[in-house]
Design a protein around this motif. Structure first.
Motif, mmCIF file in Angstrom:
data_model
loop_
_atom_site.group_PDB
_atom_site.id
_atom_site.type_symbol
_atom_site.label_atom_id
_atom_site.label_comp_id
_atom_site.label_asym_id
_atom_site.label_seq_id
_atom_site.Cartn_x
_atom_site.Cartn_y
_atom_site.Cartn_z
ATOM 1 N N CYS A 38 4.092 5.534 -0.947
ATOM 2 C CA CYS A 38 2.872 4.523 -1.969
ATOM 3 C C CYS A 38 3.453 3.595 -1.850
ATOM 4 C CB CYS A 38 2.015 4.564 -3.319
ATOM 5 S SG CYS A 38 3.009 4.664 -4.215
ATOM 6 N N GLY A 39 4.721 3.546 -1.795
ATOM 7 C CA GLY A 39 5.470 2.016 -1.943
ATOM 8 C C GLY A 39 5.398 1.218 -2.808
ATOM 9 N N ARG A 40 5.754 1.882 -4.095
ATOM 10 C CA ARG A 40 5.154 1.186 -5.435
ATOM 11 C C ARG A 40 6.667 1.080 -5.398
ATOM 12 N NH1 ARG A 40 3.711 2.718 -10.796
ATOM 13 N NH2 ARG A 40 4.152 4.564 -10.172
ATOM 14 N N VAL A 41 7.405 -0.211 -6.180
ATOM 15 C CA VAL A 41 8.567 -0.887 -6.262
ATOM 16 C C VAL A 41 8.684 -0.045 -8.430
ATOM 17 C CG1 VAL A 41 10.609 -1.780 -5.900
ATOM 18 C CG2 VAL A 41 9.165 -1.953 -4.156
ATOM 19 N N GLU A 42 9.746 0.124 -8.797
ATOM 20 C CA GLU A 42 10.033 -0.141 -10.558
ATOM 21 C C GLU A 42 11.027 -0.174 -10.795
ATOM 22 O OE1 GLU A 42 8.351 2.955 -13.101
ATOM 23 O OE2 GLU A 42 6.638 3.747 -11.625
ATOM 24 N N HIS A 72 25.267 -6.761 -6.995
ATOM 25 C CA HIS A 72 25.122 -5.667 -5.883
ATOM 26 C C HIS A 72 23.662 -5.462 -5.712
ATOM 27 C CE1 HIS A 72 25.987 -4.028 -9.564
ATOM 28 N NE2 HIS A 72 25.542 -2.893 -9.383
ATOM 29 N N THR A 73 23.342 -4.742 -5.264
ATOM 30 C CA THR A 73 21.478 -3.690 -5.190
ATOM 31 C C THR A 73 21.618 -3.097 -4.897
ATOM 32 O OG1 THR A 73 21.367 -4.544 -2.969
ATOM 33 C CG2 THR A 73 20.273 -6.771 -4.804
ATOM 34 N N LEU A 74 20.819 -1.638 -5.707
ATOM 35 C CA LEU A 74 20.802 -0.422 -5.839
ATOM 36 C C LEU A 74 19.220 -0.532 -5.180
ATOM 37 C CD1 LEU A 74 21.806 2.654 -5.703
ATOM 38 C CD2 LEU A 74 21.507 2.299 -8.124
ATOM 39 N N GLU A 75 18.491 0.984 -4.537
ATOM 40 C CA GLU A 75 17.613 1.253 -4.297
ATOM 41 C C GLU A 75 17.439 2.773 -3.952
ATOM 42 O OE1 GLU A 75 14.076 -1.450 -2.103
ATOM 43 O OE2 GLU A 75 14.777 0.058 -0.868
ATOM 44 N N ILE A 76 16.658 3.444 -4.752
ATOM 45 C CA ILE A 76 16.091 4.378 -5.444
ATOM 46 C C ILE A 76 15.284 5.046 -4.685
ATOM 47 C CG2 ILE A 76 16.823 7.057 -6.856
ATOM 48 C CD1 ILE A 76 17.775 5.101 -8.492
ATOM 49 N N GLU A 77 15.184 6.278 -2.943
ATOM 50 C CA GLU A 77 14.584 6.031 -2.614
ATOM 51 C C GLU A 77 13.801 7.282 -3.163
ATOM 52 O OE1 GLU A 77 15.056 5.864 1.598
ATOM 53 O OE2 GLU A 77 15.137 3.749 0.997
ATOM 54 N N GLY A 78 12.475 7.508 -3.067
ATOM 55 C CA GLY A 78 11.881 8.815 -3.287
ATOM 56 C C GLY A 78 10.063 8.940 -3.924
ATOM 57 N N ARG A 79 9.769 9.791 -4.543
ATOM 58 C CA ARG A 79 8.964 9.845 -4.819
ATOM 59 C C ARG A 79 7.819 9.119 -5.985
ATOM 60 N NH1 ARG A 79 8.450 13.807 -0.879
ATOM 61 N NH2 ARG A 79 8.685 15.254 -2.219
ATOM 62 N N CYS A 80 7.099 8.474 -6.315
ATOM 63 C CA CYS A 80 6.972 8.427 -8.210
ATOM 64 C C CYS A 80 5.631 9.222 -8.286
ATOM 65 C CB CYS A 80 6.140 6.654 -7.701
ATOM 66 S SG CYS A 80 4.249 7.159 -7.269
ATOM 67 N N GLU A 81 5.796 8.978 -9.670
ATOM 68 C CA GLU A 81 5.144 10.021 -10.507
ATOM 69 C C GLU A 81 3.314 10.611 -9.748
ATOM 70 O OE1 GLU A 81 4.818 9.654 -14.438
ATOM 71 O OE2 GLU A 81 4.356 7.771 -14.353
ATOM 72 N N ARG A 82 3.319 9.439 -9.579
ATOM 73 C CA ARG A 82 1.918 9.796 -8.577
ATOM 74 C C ARG A 82 2.088 10.210 -7.686
ATOM 75 N NH1 ARG A 82 -1.141 3.624 -8.925
ATOM 76 N NH2 ARG A 82 0.240 3.152 -11.382
ATOM 77 N N CYS A 83 2.828 10.362 -7.159
ATOM 78 C CA CYS A 83 2.559 11.061 -5.570
ATOM 79 C C CYS A 83 3.733 12.529 -5.382
ATOM 80 C CB CYS A 83 3.530 9.910 -4.325
ATOM 81 S SG CYS A 83 2.497 8.322 -4.629
ATOM 82 N N MET A 84 4.079 12.535 -6.113
ATOM 83 C CA MET A 84 5.250 14.000 -6.359
ATOM 84 C C MET A 84 3.814 14.962 -6.050
ATOM 85 S SD MET A 84 7.806 13.643 -8.092
ATOM 86 C CE MET A 84 8.059 13.204 -9.209
#
Ligand SMILES: [Zn+2]
Ligand SMILES: [Zn+2]
Length: 84
Positions: A38-42, A72-84
């Motif tokens: 969903c593209g949500r960023v947290e 530095h920047t760190l972006e962790i990719e995956g699926r949020c709890e709504r998209c599990m």
């Protein structure tokens, strides 16, 4: 606890009120979870100890390449709890 770790700096205001604000080295510095569905960023909650470890890792990798690290920047990719 947080104050001891240098994460927040107490601001002693009027009427004995103490506000806490992020220390400068942490303010504006975020790590992110990014949901690939969903593209949500947290924001990721990182402890000072974890952040130090992260900086050490980054510094080690950059040092081998002769690269001077300023951040530095760190972006962790995956699926949020709504998209599990
Ligand atoms: Zn999502
Ligand atoms: Zn970081």
């Amino acid at each position: 606890m947080l104050e001891q770790a240098g994460v927040v700096i107490p601001h002693h205001g009027m009427r004995g009120v103490t506000r806490y604000e992020p220390a400068e080295w942490l303010s504006g510095h975020h790590h992110h979870f990014r949901c690939t569905e969903c593209g949500r960023v947290e924001d990721v909650a990182v402890t000072p100890a974890e952040e130090r470890r992260m900086a050490q890792l980054v510094g080690g990798m950059a040092g081998r390449a002769g690269f001077h690290v300023t951040g530095h920047t760190l972006e962790i990719e995956g699926r949020c709890e709504r998209c599990m």
